[in-house]
Structure formats: structure tokens, C-alpha cells
Design a protein around this motif. Sequence first.
Motif, PDB file in Angstrom:
ATOM      1  N   MET A  53       0.398  -1.124  -0.124  1.00 30.44           N
ATOM      2  CA  MET A  53      -0.414  -0.058  -0.289  1.00 30.44           C
ATOM      3  C   MET A  53       0.981   1.322  -0.284  1.00 30.44           C
ATOM      4  SD  MET A  53      -2.691   0.540  -0.366  1.00 30.44           S
ATOM      5  CE  MET A  53      -3.530   2.908   0.075  1.00 30.44           C
ATOM      6  N   PHE A  81      -5.282  10.565   5.115  1.00 29.27           N
ATOM      7  CA  PHE A  81      -6.274  10.944   3.887  1.00 29.27           C
ATOM      8  C   PHE A  81      -7.053  12.277   4.028  1.00 29.27           C
ATOM      9  CE2 PHE A  81      -4.342   6.627   3.287  1.00 29.27           C
ATOM     10  CZ  PHE A  81      -4.152   6.285   1.926  1.00 29.27           C
ATOM     11  N   SER A 134     -14.114   6.019   8.029  1.00 28.67           N
ATOM     12  CA  SER A 134     -13.287   5.331   6.963  1.00 28.67           C
ATOM     13  C   SER A 134     -14.503   5.434   5.752  1.00 28.67           C
ATOM     14  CB  SER A 134     -13.200   4.179   6.831  1.00 28.67           C
ATOM     15  OG  SER A 134     -12.331   3.765   8.341  1.00 28.67           O
ATOM     16  N   ALA A 167     -13.790   8.037   2.787  1.00 25.99           N
ATOM     17  CA  ALA A 167     -13.374   6.980   1.196  1.00 25.99           C
ATOM     18  C   ALA A 167     -14.708   8.409  -0.405  1.00 25.99           C
ATOM     19  CB  ALA A 167     -14.234   5.793   0.937  1.00 25.99           C
ATOM     20  N   LEU A 213     -11.829  10.907  -1.302  1.00 27.36           N
ATOM     21  CA  LEU A 213     -11.670  10.189  -2.451  1.00 27.36           C
ATOM     22  C   LEU A 213     -12.355   9.558  -3.852  1.00 27.36           C
ATOM     23  CD1 LEU A 213      -9.342   7.098  -0.237  1.00 27.36           C
ATOM     24  CD2 LEU A 213      -8.991   9.724  -0.424  1.00 27.36           C
ATOM     25  N   VAL A 265      -3.371   6.655  -7.464  1.00 30.19           N
ATOM     26  CA  VAL A 265      -2.857   5.978  -6.575  1.00 30.19           C
ATOM     27  C   VAL A 265      -4.233   6.293  -6.065  1.00 30.19           C
ATOM     28  CG1 VAL A 265      -2.447   7.110  -4.272  1.00 30.19           C
ATOM     29  CG2 VAL A 265      -0.990   7.502  -6.013  1.00 30.19           C
ATOM     30  N   LEU A 266      -5.363   6.764  -6.314  1.00 31.43           N
ATOM     31  CA  LEU A 266      -6.451   5.989  -5.845  1.00 31.43           C
ATOM     32  C   LEU A 266      -7.207   5.009  -6.394  1.00 31.43           C
ATOM     33  CD1 LEU A 266      -8.389  10.335  -5.318  1.00 31.43           C
ATOM     34  CD2 LEU A 266      -6.652   8.079  -4.089  1.00 31.43           C
ATOM     35  N   TRP A 273      -5.994   2.459  -5.059  1.00 27.78           N
ATOM     36  CA  TRP A 273      -6.479   2.251  -3.522  1.00 27.78           C
ATOM     37  C   TRP A 273      -7.793   1.314  -3.368  1.00 27.78           C
ATOM     38  CZ3 TRP A 273     -10.563   3.989  -0.949  1.00 27.78           C
ATOM     39  CH2 TRP A 273     -11.159   3.496   0.536  1.00 27.78           C
ATOM     40  N   LEU A 295      -8.213  -2.296  -3.793  1.00 28.39           N
ATOM     41  CA  LEU A 295      -7.302  -3.476  -2.992  1.00 28.39           C
ATOM     42  C   LEU A 295      -8.676  -3.279  -2.272  1.00 28.39           C
ATOM     43  CD1 LEU A 295      -4.208  -2.140  -0.958  1.00 28.39           C
ATOM     44  CD2 LEU A 295      -4.800  -4.006  -2.763  1.00 28.39           C
ATOM     45  N   GLN A 296      -9.873  -1.940  -1.856  1.00 26.03           N
ATOM     46  CA  GLN A 296     -10.555  -2.075  -0.967  1.00 26.03           C
ATOM     47  C   GLN A 296     -11.608  -2.764  -1.539  1.00 26.03           C
ATOM     48  OE1 GLN A 296     -10.106  -0.675   1.722  1.00 26.03           O
ATOM     49  NE2 GLN A 296      -8.208   0.228   0.556  1.00 26.03           N
ATOM     50  N   TYR A 345     -14.372  -3.328   5.117  1.00 26.10           N
ATOM     51  CA  TYR A 345     -13.974  -2.177   3.343  1.00 26.10           C
ATOM     52  C   TYR A 345     -14.855  -2.447   2.757  1.00 26.10           C
ATOM     53  CZ  TYR A 345      -9.733  -4.955   5.077  1.00 26.10           C
ATOM     54  OH  TYR A 345      -8.338  -4.858   5.936  1.00 26.10           O
ATOM     55  N   HIS A 381     -16.030   1.194   2.712  1.00 26.24           N
ATOM     56  CA  HIS A 381     -14.982   1.663   2.108  1.00 26.24           C
ATOM     57  C   HIS A 381     -15.778   1.711   0.275  1.00 26.24           C
ATOM     58  CE1 HIS A 381     -11.818   0.966   4.502  1.00 26.24           C
ATOM     59  NE2 HIS A 381     -12.758   1.641   5.497  1.00 26.24           N
TER      60      HIS A 381
END
Length: 274
Positions: A1, A122, A169, A173, A176, A207-208, A211, A214-215, A232, A235
Motif C-alpha cells: 500500500m 487521507f 473511513s 472514502a 477520495l 493512487v486512488l 486504493w 484493494l478495497q 472494506y 469503503h
Amino acid sequence: MVIPVHDVNPVRRTPWVTYALIAVNVLVFITTPGIAGSVAGASDLAQLCHLHAFMDHYAAVPRELIHHQLPPAVPTGDVGVGPHGPGCVVGPAGYDKSPALSVLTAMFLHGSWLHLLGNMLFLLIFGNNVEDRMGHIRYVLFYVVCGYAAGYGFALLNDTSGEPLIGASGAVAGVLGAYLVLYPRARVWVLVPFLVFLPLRLPAWLVLGFWFGLQAVYSSGHGVSGAGTVAYAAHVVGFVAGMLLAWPLKPGTPPPPEPPGLLFGRRARPHYTW
């Protein structure tokens, strides 16, 4: 990460709402009953029982959100001795709890310094530009709506769960997701763990997008054992909600500065002015 540390995307006005959200989250964390001992690893049973009772009262519980029914017995915060030794006492709730309101209060609760600092990092890096584009009032509403979408989205997918849902989160999120829609080409300084932390300047979409990927993977149960203890799916829902809410603002969003190329090593170290 990867760990974001700075974005190359100046703002036109001071992000007071973002700063206020960070301050409130930190204040709530340090004043949460029993959290200090829990974080330090030195909690006694009384502190843990008090913490469990507090979280049960103010956290969002999926089963309560979907079925609108409070459990017949909840932690009271007291310590008792049962057949298996000392433990936390449970009994009828001595308070009235609104499941819908608990989604809001849960947004400001965190279980550890790592949980808190990760969310606030974040929020600080990406929230200022989203607030700048939306304006203070609209940004507050956006943040809360994303938090509610994440909370109820997770609850719908886990409607029988009695585990407390806490943390900013889901709302973060959403921030983001909005940033990805509004500023996909903005450059973000990140630290990439590769033997040492390697500084790189990467586009926000990478980057986002990484991310979010992954979530999504973790929410399906892959890559972590039983999806761990992290929500998750919340998110993922919050991120998608943020993208959808920010989409109408995309046409009028001025593009950020776009430094050419990707840098690494010494050339990638940002030059700060004081």
C-alpha cells in the motif's frame, strides 16, 4: 500500500471544514472512555467494559440499522463475576438509541491511533481540494451523505451482524472518490515501501484507483482472512457514492498543475518552502 504525503494541487481558500473534522475526530478519540488504556495496551477490565459499553451505545450496528431493533441485553460498563470468572456485565440498555443517528456518531469514533491517523491523513491531503471545489456547506453535506451511504451499504450486506461499525473511513472514502472524479490528473507525492520508503510523484487516478481496487478485493474476502475486522465494503460504497455525487461538478472544475513525467529517487523529493 502506498502512503500519500502531499498533493500538487493548490486551493483557493482555507479548508476550514476539513480542519474542523480532523479536530473533532481527534478530540472525540482522546476523550473516549477507556480508549487511552486500550491504545497503550494497559487496559484493566473495568476500562475495557466501559469502552465496550460506550461503543455499543454510539457505534452503528448493522443489525440495528436494518431491523430497527435494539438487542435485549447490551454491555452496561460494569464488571461482574460469572461462572467463567470476571467479565463485563450485560443487561437491558439504560438509554434510548436511534440507529439512524448512530451512523453519524460512529463517523467520529475510532478504535486505535493507527485507525484515526490513517483516516485523517487521507482526509487532510484530499479533502481540502474537494472542499475548495464544493464550498464549505455543500462539502459538509457531501461528507455526511457519503458516511451514511457507506454505513447503510455495509449494513445491507451484513444485516445480521451485531458488531459495532465505527470510523470515518466510509465518509473519507467518499472524499477520495470525489477527488478521483474532479482531479484525476493531479500529482500526488507518495511513499512506496520497497526495501526503504521510496518517494514517488504519481497521478491521482493511479493512487486512488489502486486504493479502491484493494478495497474491492478485500471486501470480497480475498487477500485477507475473512476480510479481517475492517469494513472494506463500507469503503467501496462510500467511494462510489463520492464519485456519483461529485460527477456533476466535473465539467466546471479547473485542472490542477501537471508536472511532466514520473520521478523517483532524489529527483522525487519534494522541495518545501517555508
